[in-house]
Structures are given as C-alpha cells and as structure tokens.
Write a protein that holds these residues in place. Structure first.
Motif, PDB file in Angstrom:
ATOM      1  N   VAL A 164      33.202  37.712  42.939  1.00 34.40           N
ATOM      2  CA  VAL A 164      33.985  38.012  41.740  1.00 34.40           C
ATOM      3  C   VAL A 164      33.477  39.325  41.146  1.00 34.40           C
ATOM      4  CG1 VAL A 164      34.768  37.170  39.501  1.00 34.40           C
ATOM      5  CG2 VAL A 164      34.237  35.539  41.324  1.00 34.40           C
ATOM      6  N   VAL A 165      34.400  40.220  40.847  1.00 35.01           N
ATOM      7  CA  VAL A 165      34.025  41.527  40.312  1.00 35.01           C
ATOM      8  C   VAL A 165      34.830  41.815  39.051  1.00 35.01           C
ATOM      9  CG1 VAL A 165      33.441  42.433  42.597  1.00 35.01           C
ATOM     10  CG2 VAL A 165      35.746  42.789  41.691  1.00 35.01           C
ATOM     11  N   GLU A 166      34.318  42.730  38.250  1.00 30.08           N
ATOM     12  CA  GLU A 166      35.020  43.256  37.087  1.00 30.08           C
ATOM     13  C   GLU A 166      35.026  44.772  37.195  1.00 30.08           C
ATOM     14  OE1 GLU A 166      32.804  42.029  33.683  1.00 30.08           O
ATOM     15  OE2 GLU A 166      31.030  43.200  34.198  1.00 30.08           O
ATOM     16  N   PRO A 167      35.908  45.462  36.483  1.00 29.36           N
ATOM     17  CA  PRO A 167      35.910  46.918  36.556  1.00 29.36           C
ATOM     18  C   PRO A 167      34.584  47.484  36.050  1.00 29.36           C
ATOM     19  CG  PRO A 167      37.923  46.093  35.525  1.00 29.36           C
ATOM     20  CD  PRO A 167      36.983  44.939  35.615  1.00 29.36           C
ATOM     21  N   GLY A 194      39.184  40.072  41.705  1.00 29.52           N
ATOM     22  CA  GLY A 194      38.977  40.938  40.551  1.00 29.52           C
ATOM     23  C   GLY A 194      39.277  40.180  39.271  1.00 29.52           C
ATOM     24  N   ASN A 195      38.420  40.325  38.266  1.00 31.61           N
ATOM     25  CA  ASN A 195      38.577  39.603  37.008  1.00 31.61           C
ATOM     26  C   ASN A 195      38.525  40.576  35.826  1.00 31.61           C
ATOM     27  OD1 ASN A 195      38.849  37.420  35.262  1.00 31.61           O
ATOM     28  ND2 ASN A 195      36.676  36.959  35.227  1.00 31.61           N
ATOM     29  N   LYS A 196      38.998  40.094  34.691  1.00 30.71           N
ATOM     30  CA  LYS A 196      38.994  40.847  33.426  1.00 30.71           C
ATOM     31  C   LYS A 196      39.826  42.122  33.525  1.00 30.71           C
ATOM     32  CE  LYS A 196      34.375  39.143  32.174  1.00 30.71           C
ATOM     33  NZ  LYS A 196      33.020  39.506  31.722  1.00 30.71           N
ATOM     34  N   ARG A 198      42.716  44.527  32.629  1.00 32.18           N
ATOM     35  CA  ARG A 198      43.595  44.839  31.491  1.00 32.18           C
ATOM     36  C   ARG A 198      44.729  45.772  31.891  1.00 32.18           C
ATOM     37  NH1 ARG A 198      38.344  45.004  29.239  1.00 32.18           N
ATOM     38  NH2 ARG A 198      38.019  43.658  27.417  1.00 32.18           N
ATOM     39  N   THR A 199      44.475  46.656  32.848  1.00 31.49           N
ATOM     40  CA  THR A 199      45.464  47.671  33.203  1.00 31.49           C
ATOM     41  C   THR A 199      45.548  47.819  34.723  1.00 31.49           C
ATOM     42  OG1 THR A 199      43.851  49.488  33.222  1.00 31.49           O
ATOM     43  CG2 THR A 199      44.885  48.962  31.100  1.00 31.49           C
ATOM     44  N   GLU A 200      46.637  48.437  35.178  1.00 33.82           N
ATOM     45  CA  GLU A 200      46.779  48.728  36.602  1.00 33.82           C
ATOM     46  C   GLU A 200      45.697  49.694  37.065  1.00 33.82           C
ATOM     47  OE1 GLU A 200      48.804  47.583  39.088  1.00 33.82           O
ATOM     48  OE2 GLU A 200      49.320  46.038  37.619  1.00 33.82           O
ATOM     49  N   ALA A 201      45.269  50.582  36.175  1.00 34.95           N
ATOM     50  CA  ALA A 201      44.217  51.540  36.527  1.00 34.95           C
ATOM     51  C   ALA A 201      42.913  50.818  36.865  1.00 34.95           C
ATOM     52  CB  ALA A 201      43.994  52.524  35.381  1.00 34.95           C
ATOM     53  N   GLU A 202      42.602  49.751  36.129  1.00 43.08           N
ATOM     54  CA  GLU A 202      41.383  48.992  36.428  1.00 43.08           C
ATOM     55  C   GLU A 202      41.508  48.285  37.772  1.00 43.08           C
ATOM     56  OE1 GLU A 202      39.648  47.985  31.977  1.00 43.08           O
ATOM     57  OE2 GLU A 202      40.905  46.491  32.977  1.00 43.08           O
ATOM     58  N   LYS A 203      42.683  47.778  38.069  1.00 46.55           N
ATOM     59  CA  LYS A 203      42.896  47.147  39.380  1.00 46.55           C
ATOM     60  C   LYS A 203      42.739  48.178  40.497  1.00 46.55           C
ATOM     61  CE  LYS A 203      46.279  44.197  39.688  1.00 46.55           C
ATOM     62  NZ  LYS A 203      47.643  43.606  39.847  1.00 46.55           N
ATOM     63  N   ASP A 204      43.323  49.357  40.292  1.00 53.25           N
ATOM     64  CA  ASP A 204      43.221  50.428  41.292  1.00 53.25           C
ATOM     65  C   ASP A 204      41.769  50.863  41.479  1.00 53.25           C
ATOM     66  OD1 ASP A 204      45.954  50.356  41.607  1.00 53.25           O
ATOM     67  OD2 ASP A 204      46.337  52.068  40.286  1.00 53.25           O
ATOM     68  N   PHE A 205      41.000  50.897  40.382  1.00 52.77           N
ATOM     69  CA  PHE A 205      39.578  51.256  40.459  1.00 52.77           C
ATOM     70  C   PHE A 205      38.843  50.313  41.411  1.00 52.77           C
ATOM     71  CE2 PHE A 205      35.258  50.346  39.039  1.00 52.77           C
ATOM     72  CZ  PHE A 205      34.679  51.603  38.980  1.00 52.77           C
ATOM     73  N   ILE A 206      39.077  49.011  41.263  1.00 54.53           N
ATOM     74  CA  ILE A 206      38.403  48.016  42.111  1.00 54.53           C
ATOM     75  C   ILE A 206      38.861  48.150  43.561  1.00 54.53           C
ATOM     76  CG2 ILE A 206      38.176  45.542  42.564  1.00 54.53           C
ATOM     77  CD1 ILE A 206      38.337  45.105  39.531  1.00 54.53           C
ATOM     78  N   SER A 220      43.598  38.365  35.040  1.00 56.18           N
ATOM     79  CA  SER A 220      43.708  39.274  33.900  1.00 56.18           C
ATOM     80  C   SER A 220      42.715  38.892  32.811  1.00 56.18           C
ATOM     81  CB  SER A 220      45.135  39.249  33.346  1.00 56.18           C
ATOM     82  OG  SER A 220      45.471  37.931  32.921  1.00 56.18           O
ATOM     83  N   TYR A 221      42.516  39.830  31.874  1.00 50.30           N
ATOM     84  CA  TYR A 221      41.689  39.525  30.699  1.00 50.30           C
ATOM     85  C   TYR A 221      42.565  38.720  29.744  1.00 50.30           C
ATOM     86  CZ  TYR A 221      38.043  40.135  27.208  1.00 50.30           C
ATOM     87  OH  TYR A 221      37.027  39.906  26.301  1.00 50.30           O
ATOM     88  N   ALA A 222      42.640  37.419  29.996  1.00 50.79           N
ATOM     89  CA  ALA A 222      43.598  36.569  29.286  1.00 50.79           C
ATOM     90  C   ALA A 222      42.992  35.994  28.017  1.00 50.79           C
ATOM     91  CB  ALA A 222      44.064  35.435  30.200  1.00 50.79           C
ATOM     92  N   GLY A 223      43.741  36.112  26.934  1.00 47.28           N
ATOM     93  CA  GLY A 223      43.257  35.594  25.661  1.00 47.28           C
ATOM     94  C   GLY A 223      43.040  34.100  25.675  1.00 47.28           C
ATOM     95  N   ASP A 224      43.862  33.360  26.455  1.00 51.30           N
ATOM     96  CA  ASP A 224      43.697  31.909  26.446  1.00 51.30           C
ATOM     97  C   ASP A 224      42.389  31.484  27.102  1.00 51.30           C
ATOM     98  OD1 ASP A 224      44.394  32.479  29.058  1.00 51.30           O
ATOM     99  OD2 ASP A 224      46.051  31.061  29.180  1.00 51.30           O
TER     100      ASP A 224
END
Length: 259
Positions: A164-167, A194-196, A198-206, A220-224
């Motif tokens: 599990v990774v985050e940006p 990929g976790n947390k 927020r944006t497509e750019a963060e997904k592309d970074f990973i 996603s960085y989900a509020g729930d």
C-alpha cells in the motif's frame, strides 16, 4: 488465498487488510486476519469492539505459553529452547471471532528487533509458517514494512504481497524496497494499491514512480473513511465509498490470482 499487506507506516495497510478480510468473510469464506504490526489496530478496522479486542492477547507477550511451548521463558538469558514449538491450537485458543473473521494479534518480540534468536520470535515465525502452509482459511497478514515474521520458506508460499502506497517519495522508496525483499524471499506476486488519492496528478505520480509494478487499484482520500476511523468504526460498516473501492481491488486480485 494467503495475502501479506505491507507498506510504509500510515499508508492505510490496516484499512485495506480489514476491508479485504470482511469482504472475503461476506462471501462465506473462513478468514483469519493476523495483526503482525507492532502498532496493532486491525481489530478496530474489522469492527471489533475494544472490549472484545482486549481478549485477543498479543502472543509475543504470553510468557507462560511461550515457555510451555518452547521450553524457555522470554527475557531469560541463555539456555536452549525448541525451534519447532506446537502452534496448531493457537488460533482457536487466542483468536477473537467477529462477522466471520478470526483475529490473531502477534505482538512485538523486543529481542527480535535487535536480531536476537529468542523463544517468542521463534514461536511467532513458527505460527506464521503454520498459518500459511497448513491452514485452509483465507489468511490476511497486516504486516509492518520489515515483514520480520516471514522466513524464506513461508514467504514463498504467500500467494501475494500487496504494497500500500500514498503519494510521496518515502512511500515510493519503501515500495521498491519491499518489492526487492519479497522477490528475494521467493514471493511470486507483488501488487500495489494506491491510497489517499485526491487528484489524478497524485495517481499519475504513483504510476510513474512505480512503473513496472502491478497495480490492483486506488483508494481515494474519502471523508467517510476518515470519519469511521475517528469514530472507531470499521470502514466496512461505516465507509461505503472506501468499501466499494476495496471491493473492486479484491475483484482485481481474485482475477489475477486465478489466471
């Protein structure tokens, strides 16, 4: 299915482990969830109440049981002990059941952290070997990044590692280190979630930094999920957005593992 979930601290390993365990159990499968992270909080992610979770005693701290099984008491210097202790009854004796999932808490072997071959570390590693090689349940291990409980033989029998990774650069570095370690231990499949995001750019970074690794999907960085964590509730019960994202990840995992 035997799955080890790992990654840098705080990336969401436990959230993913808890959701996968509950999703497999909801299909009617027998599931054993193993909290092998010293910062143990898998019980909360599974939706187990604090009162019930307290019954899942950390195995590394059960000195009497360890002495009975190995012949040596933890913390006692020197002496000989069994390197093949009886462990097959431990899940039933020390596990806590909830919604079709049985939870085991490994605890931390202090001596093992310093590289010492101590009785509690031997028992934990023997137990993990038993869970992976002998049990017929779905086994999900919520690991720390060091995956210290796995030996070469048992790691090679794990169906998959999920990293599990985050940006962020540190998370990328940890993922590559785990990939190398896993392959060195004989693990055939290493997947990324990929976790947390927020944006497509963060997904592309990973995707760019972990090019060549196999991806199961993104959370996603989900509020729930944040609210569920603050309330001490399982995301399976209280975070429908995150639950659905992990359901899709599970489908991808099942498809890849049956090819």
């Amino acid at each position: 299915m035997k799955i080890a979930v790992t990654g840098k601290g705080g990336v969401g390993k436990t959230t993913l482990s808890g959701l996968l365990a509950r999703l497999y159990a909801a299909e009617g499968k027998k599931v054993l969830a193993v909290d092998a992270d010293p910062d143990a909080n898998l019980a909360s992610a599974l939706g187990i109440s604090p009162e019930a979770a307290a019954r899942a005693l950390p195995l590394a701290e059960q000195s009497d049981m360890i002495e009975e099984r190995t012949g040596s008491r933890p913390g006692r210097p020197g002496g000989m002990f069994s390197i093949n202790p009886k462990v097959d009854d431990i899940p039933e004796a020390y596990g806590v059941q909830h919604e079709g999932v049985k939870l085991l808490v490994m605890g931390k072997s202090k001596e093992a952290a310093a590289g010492c071959y101590c009785p509690e570390h031997v028992l934990l590693r023997r137990l993990v070997s038993h869970l992976i090689l002998k049990r017929d349940e779905v086994v999900i291990l919520d690991m720390e990044a060091g995956i210290e409980h796995l030996t070469r033989g048992t790691a090679g029998s794990v169906n998959a590692f999920i990293v599990v990774v985050e940006p962020g650069q540190r998370s990328m570095q940890t993922a590559r280190q785990i990939e190398s370690l896993a392959h060195g231990l004989g693990v055939k499949e290493v997947f990324v979630v990929g976790n947390k995001i927020r944006t497509e750019a963060e997904k592309d970074f990973i995707l760019e930094h972990l090019k060549g690794m196999k991806f199961l999907g993104f959370m996603s960085y989900a509020g729930d999920a944040v609210t569920a964590d603050l309330d001490g509730k399982s995301p399976y019960d209280a975070a429908p957005v995150t639950r659905e994202e992990v359901r899709k990840i599970k489908i991808a995992l099942d498809q890849l593992m049956t090819k």
